[in-house]
Scaffold this motif. Structure first.
Motif: not given
Ligand SMILES: Cc1cc2nc3c(=O)[nH]c(=O)nc-3n(C[C@H](O)[C@H](O)[C@H](O)COP(=O)(O)OP(=O)(O)OC[C@H]3O[C@@H](n4cnc5c(N)ncnc54)[C@H](O)[C@@H]3O)c2cc1C
Length: 414
Positions: A344-355, A357-367
């Motif tokens: 789900a990548g950053t479409g997930d509320p928890l991962l999206g929220g982390l991204a 606040q604290h951006p890191i590379p996300v490729v194909g939904g994988l941080p």
């Protein structure tokens, strides 16, 4: 901090983390809590296996949440009839695996540890830790958070929602004419048509199976659903986009040890690592045991439309018309899409929220996580499927979850 460690999710990945804590640092476990809206251990895992009538795991008996690989084999010493031999290894029956996990939960003393609530946000802007917001509105502070939520989304191909995958250039004029006639007579919008279902929404224990079913997909789930529909007397067609691929495990054994992983870990570019993960998983495949059952069923009523990739589906009153690449049209009552899930990548509320606040590379939904599976420099670690850029294609299966749990517990407890 209210807790030293909060584990979000109570699936096998969370259990592997708790078991690793019990093994390496019982003091830290005493100051740990687990949060999952189901309020119980392994609810989603158990539901999925039961809903699809899975009898044996696909993974060998040495893959499970206990830190000791041979522990399940020891547990099974009086239950050898619940192991099946396949591709030179033994696979545990679902009931055996389940009893083992129950016993592990008891051994760790965490039977009542799961709090029945969901986490809706993780705030990493607090000093030395993180703050969780629960769906009750309550907040929790923790020194370390371990996300074991397995954020994935079901894939329904565009054609299954009434769109067309690609134009059918090879069909004969006669096929085009027949199709156009049918379309004119019948075409109806399919959006949200309840007869087009993703495999994750099917529960064979409770859902009535209609007289005719088309199952689409080339993986184990598709094969299992088709066999189950046939057993219930449905006129069943299994449609695959390519010939059935036989493979014993989700991931080739080379990815379980250093043979493939050493080279994978040397790759710096996350895009290349993502490509290797996709390549290794390689689309749906079916173990020999189940592929054999499909071939046998094909002589006993199952229609196998291998390599026929469906192109479109249309509503025609009380029927669905599934158009195949060959131009053939199959009438059915329901279409079951065993077409997989993706991160789900950053479409997930928890991962999206982390991204955010604290951006890191996300490729194909994988941080792209730090070496200790930490989200950047935050107090949040991940275990399970989203760690594939670090741990490789086996990250989301039981073996990868245990490896992830080991790395996270080492990082937290030293
Ligand atoms: C049918 C099927 C068979 C499989 N068979 C095998 C096999 O034989 N061998 C193998 O190695 N792997 C297998 N897998 C793959 C994998 O092991 C499973 O998907 C496993 O369930 C993943 O474990 P998990 O703990 O990461 O996630 P899950 O089991 O999905 O658990 C995640 C938990 O997180 C909770 N959660 C989600 N969001 C939140 C939130 N915001 N707050 C709180 N809690 C939350 C959910 O309620 C859920 O309980 C199989 C998968 C499927 C679908």
């Amino acid at each position: 901090m209210e807790h030293r460690i909060v584990i979000v999710g109570a699936g096998p990945a969370a259990l592997a983390t708790v078991a690793m804590l019990a093994h390496r640092s019982p003091d830290a476990l005493a100051d740990t809590t687990v949060i999952d809206p189901t309020g119980t251990w392994l609810a989603r895992w158990r539901h999925q296996l039961a809903a699809q009538e899975v009898d044996h795991l696909r993974s060998p008996v040495v893959h499970h949440p206990h830190p000791e690989p041979y522990e399940l084999l020891r547990f099974a010493r009086d239950r050898h009839d619940e192991l099946v031999r396949s591709a030179g290894v033994e696979l545990p029956a679902v009931g055996l695996f389940d009893d083992f996990c129950t016993s592990l939960i008891e051994q760790c003393g965490v039977e009542r540890m799961v709090e029945p609530t969901g986490v809706v946000a993780v705030d990493v802007g607090v000093p030395r830790g993180a703050r969780l917001t629960l769906d009750t509105g309550e907040q929790r502070a923790a020194e370390h958070v371990v996300l074991c939520t397995n954020p994935r989304r079901a894939v329904l191909p565009a054609w299954s929602r009434g769109g067309h995958e690609r134009r059918h250039v090879d069909a004969s004029p006669e096929v085009h004419r027949r199709r156009s006639e049918r379309r004119l007579a019948t075409a109806g919008p399919l959006d949200d048509d309840p007869r087009v279902r993703h495999a994750t929404t099917i529960d064979l224990r409770t859902d009535p199976v209609p007289a005719r079913v088309v199952v689409v997909g080339g993986g184990l789930t598709a094969a299992q659903l088709a066999l189950a529909a046939l057993r219930r007397g449905a006129l069943t067609t299994l449609v695959t986009r390519r010939p059935l691929v036989r493979r014993s495990f989700d991931v080739e054994p080379g990815w379980i040890g250093p043979r493939q992983l050493r080279a994978f870990e040397q790759i710096c570019d996350p895009v290349e690592r993502h490509r290797r993960v996709l390549e290794a998983r390689g689309g749906g495949s079916v173990p020999d045991r189940i592929a054999g059952a499909v071939v046998e069923a094909a002589t006993d009523g199952l229609e196998l439309a291998e390599d026929e990739g469906p192109e479109s589906v249309e509503a025609a009153g009380d029927r669905l018309l599934v158009c195949l690449r060959s131009g053939r049209i199959i009438e059915t009552d329901e279409l079951w899409c065993a077409t997989g899930t993706v991160p789900a990548g950053t479409g997930d509320p928890l991962l999206g929220g982390l991204a955010a606040q604290h951006p890191i590379p996300v490729v194909g939904g994988l941080p792209e996580l730090a070496r200790d599976l930490r989200w950047g420099q935050t107090a949040v670690h991940l275990v399970g499927s989203p760690t594939a850029l670090s741990l490789g294609p086996a990250a989301g299966i039981l073996h990868g979850q245990r490896r992830g749990a080991h790395q996270v517990v080492e990082s937290i407890c030293g």
